[in-house]
Design a protein around this motif. Structure first.
Motif, PDB file in Angstrom:
ATOM      1  N   ASP A   1      78.194 -85.986  13.105  1.00  0.00           N
ATOM      2  CA  ASP A   1      77.538 -87.223  13.540  1.00  0.00           C
ATOM      3  C   ASP A   1      77.346 -87.324  15.041  1.00  0.00           C
ATOM      4  O   ASP A   1      77.155 -88.424  15.580  1.00  0.00           O
ATOM      5  N   ARG A   2      77.383 -86.189  15.750  1.00  0.00           N
ATOM      6  CA  ARG A   2      77.098 -86.183  17.177  1.00  0.00           C
ATOM      7  C   ARG A   2      76.042 -85.126  17.453  1.00  0.00           C
ATOM      8  O   ARG A   2      76.052 -84.057  16.859  1.00  0.00           O
ATOM      9  N   LEU A   3      75.155 -85.425  18.393  1.00  0.00           N
ATOM     10  CA  LEU A   3      74.069 -84.502  18.697  1.00  0.00           C
ATOM     11  C   LEU A   3      74.622 -83.219  19.308  1.00  0.00           C
ATOM     12  O   LEU A   3      75.279 -83.243  20.350  1.00  0.00           O
ATOM     13  N   ALA A   4      74.356 -82.093  18.657  1.00  0.00           N
ATOM     14  CA  ALA A   4      74.839 -80.795  19.127  1.00  0.00           C
ATOM     15  C   ALA A   4      73.732 -79.968  19.764  1.00  0.00           C
ATOM     16  O   ALA A   4      74.022 -79.049  20.541  1.00  0.00           O
TER      17      ALA A   4
ATOM     18  N   PRO B   1      68.739 -87.380  21.414  1.00  0.00           N
ATOM     19  CA  PRO B   1      67.838 -86.885  20.364  1.00  0.00           C
ATOM     20  C   PRO B   1      66.384 -86.909  20.831  1.00  0.00           C
ATOM     21  O   PRO B   1      65.986 -87.777  21.628  1.00  0.00           O
ATOM     22  N   ARG B   2      65.611 -85.990  20.323  1.00  0.00           N
ATOM     23  CA  ARG B   2      64.178 -85.936  20.643  1.00  0.00           C
ATOM     24  C   ARG B   2      63.432 -86.849  19.674  1.00  0.00           C
ATOM     25  O   ARG B   2      63.488 -86.630  18.448  1.00  0.00           O
ATOM     26  N   PRO B   3      62.748 -87.867  20.172  1.00  0.00           N
ATOM     27  CA  PRO B   3      62.012 -88.773  19.274  1.00  0.00           C
ATOM     28  C   PRO B   3      60.993 -88.013  18.432  1.00  0.00           C
ATOM     29  O   PRO B   3      60.340 -87.065  18.896  1.00  0.00           O
ATOM     30  N   GLY B   4      60.899 -88.407  17.173  1.00  0.00           N
ATOM     31  CA  GLY B   4      59.911 -87.834  16.273  1.00  0.00           C
ATOM     32  C   GLY B   4      60.363 -86.601  15.528  1.00  0.00           C
ATOM     33  O   GLY B   4      59.645 -86.139  14.631  1.00  0.00           O
TER      34      GLY B   4
END
Length: 398
Positions: free
Chosen positions: A102-105, A126-129
């Motif tokens: 649950d964490r951006l890696a 996070p990168r949108p989209g």
């Protein structure tokens, strides 16, 4: 196929004493470096590291270079060095935000998309989209997690590695337990060695030498060309070219580090080219049996660990009879000697005894480092000296 890049976020940049001298992806956790583990999962080589600017000339044999954060090629996948993917994790090249627990890696923007910009790596977003993809695995929060979780990770790694059929102990040796034992090509084990495989597998890499009178306790991995010289060595991962003797437990050493004499070393992590003088001992348990605090004076942090010995940076050396206190952190390039124990926090490139140290002079340090490397048959190249010179400049420029 996308280019694979590892990066150190802001927290990894504070991983003293190792972050000063190397990308965190080049730290061993279990049987492999964090970078080698990612390569096994992704089935491709890591092209380089995005890390601290003074490491732009990092030059360690077999390791990828450091990259300009603002000039990455596309398409690429960028992955946080503190994220530890499971060896069974599925991997593909589809564009995605990559999550672990649950964490951006990491992020895989996809062909034609802009790679992350330089300011993104300290605090990834996070990168949108992009769709989300969960990668099974775990996180390393602090450098002492490498110590606390290392033996369990090593046991799992050695169990997961496919390879040749397990070896029988050599003639004149004994075994306890049923976990596998693997002897690499050219490994030489003298009679009178005990393989205790009750708590995990034991693997000796190519050319490893084990002297009579050594008790090896699994999980244990000795990298190519290491020498295990006697005593009780258990829950250990080290090499290549490490030399180990005495009572050693819950310890990881990077390449070419020496603990070739008697003395206790426990719940510790040693960088590359560390040399512990005869009779150097560590403490890994407080008299109060309380949790151990780590850090510089006035900024100590509670590790939550009951047992924790020390973290020693690259090119640390100790004199005969040195005593390291519980939770000691010794900065890279330090040379410690004398009757008085050093403090629990030693700044990089410290020279001297007890609490009275002076800076280890730049030229003297670089000359000694090159001499040590050449004694092991390697070359103290200009690239090697430039990398360590940049590190000295960063640590001692004030």
């Amino acid at each position: 196929m996308t280019t694979l890049v590892m990066f150190d976020d802001e927290r990894a940049g504070g991983w003293a004493p190792f972050a000063l001298t190397r990308p965190c992806g080049e730290l061993v956790f279990g049987r492999w470096t964090l970078r080698e583990r990612l390569e096994r999962v992704a089935r491709t080589r890591v092209a380089g590291h995005v890390t601290r600017p003074w490491l732009h000339r990092y030059a360690e044999p077999g390791a990828p270079r450091c990259l300009d954060a603002g000039g990455l090629s596309t398409p690429c996948t960028v992955w946080n060095a503190r994220a530890v993917p499971s060896l069974e994790a599925a991997w593909n090249d589809a564009p995605a935000n990559l999550w672990v627990a649950d964490r951006l890696a990491g992020v895989r923007p996809g062909a034609g998309a802009e790679p992350p910009q330089a300011d993104w790596f300290a605090a990834p977003r996070p990168r949108p989209g992009l769709p989300d993809h969960e990668v099974p695995g775990a996180w390393l929060r602090d450098p002492w997690d490498l110590v606390a979780a290392g033996p369990d990770r090593l046991a799992a790694d050695l169990t997961a590695v496919p390879g040749a059929e397990a070896s029988a102990p050599p003639d004149g040796c004994w075994r306890l337990g049923d976990a596998p034992i693997h002897l690499g090509e050219g490994a030489r084990v003298e009679p009178g060695v005990l393989f205790d495989a009750r708590e995990g597998p034991i693997e000796l890499g190519p050319g490893v030498q084990v002297r009579s009178g050594t008790r090896l306790g699994g999980p244990l991995y000795a990298g190519a060309g290491s020498q295990l010289l006697g005593g009780h060595i258990s829950r250990f991962s080290g090499g290549p070219g490490s030399r180990v003797r005495g009572e050693v437990d819950h310890v990881t050493t990077l390449g070419y580090s020496n603990k070739a004499h008697d003395g206790f070393l426990g719940h510790a992590y040693l960088g590359c080219w560390v040399n512990l003088g005869a009779g150097t001992v560590t403490s890994d348990l407080k008299h109060t049996y309380g949790s151990i605090r780590v850090g510089p004076p006035g900024a100590r942090r509670d590790t939550g660990l009951l047992k924790f010995g020390c973290l020693l940076g690259d090119h640390v050396k100790t004199g005969v009879g040195t005593r390291l206190e519980t939770g000691a952190v010794v900065g890279a390039g330090s040379s410690l000697f004398g009757a008085e124990p050093p403090p629990r926090w030693v700044e990089p490139f410290s020279w001297g005894g007890g609490r009275n140290t002076e800076p280890h002079r730049r030229g003297d340090f670089l000359s000694t480092a090159a001499r040590v490397v050449e004694r092991r048959g390697l070359e103290g190249t200009p690239e090697f000296r430039n990398w360590l010179g940049d590190v000295w400049d960063e640590a001692c420029r004030s």
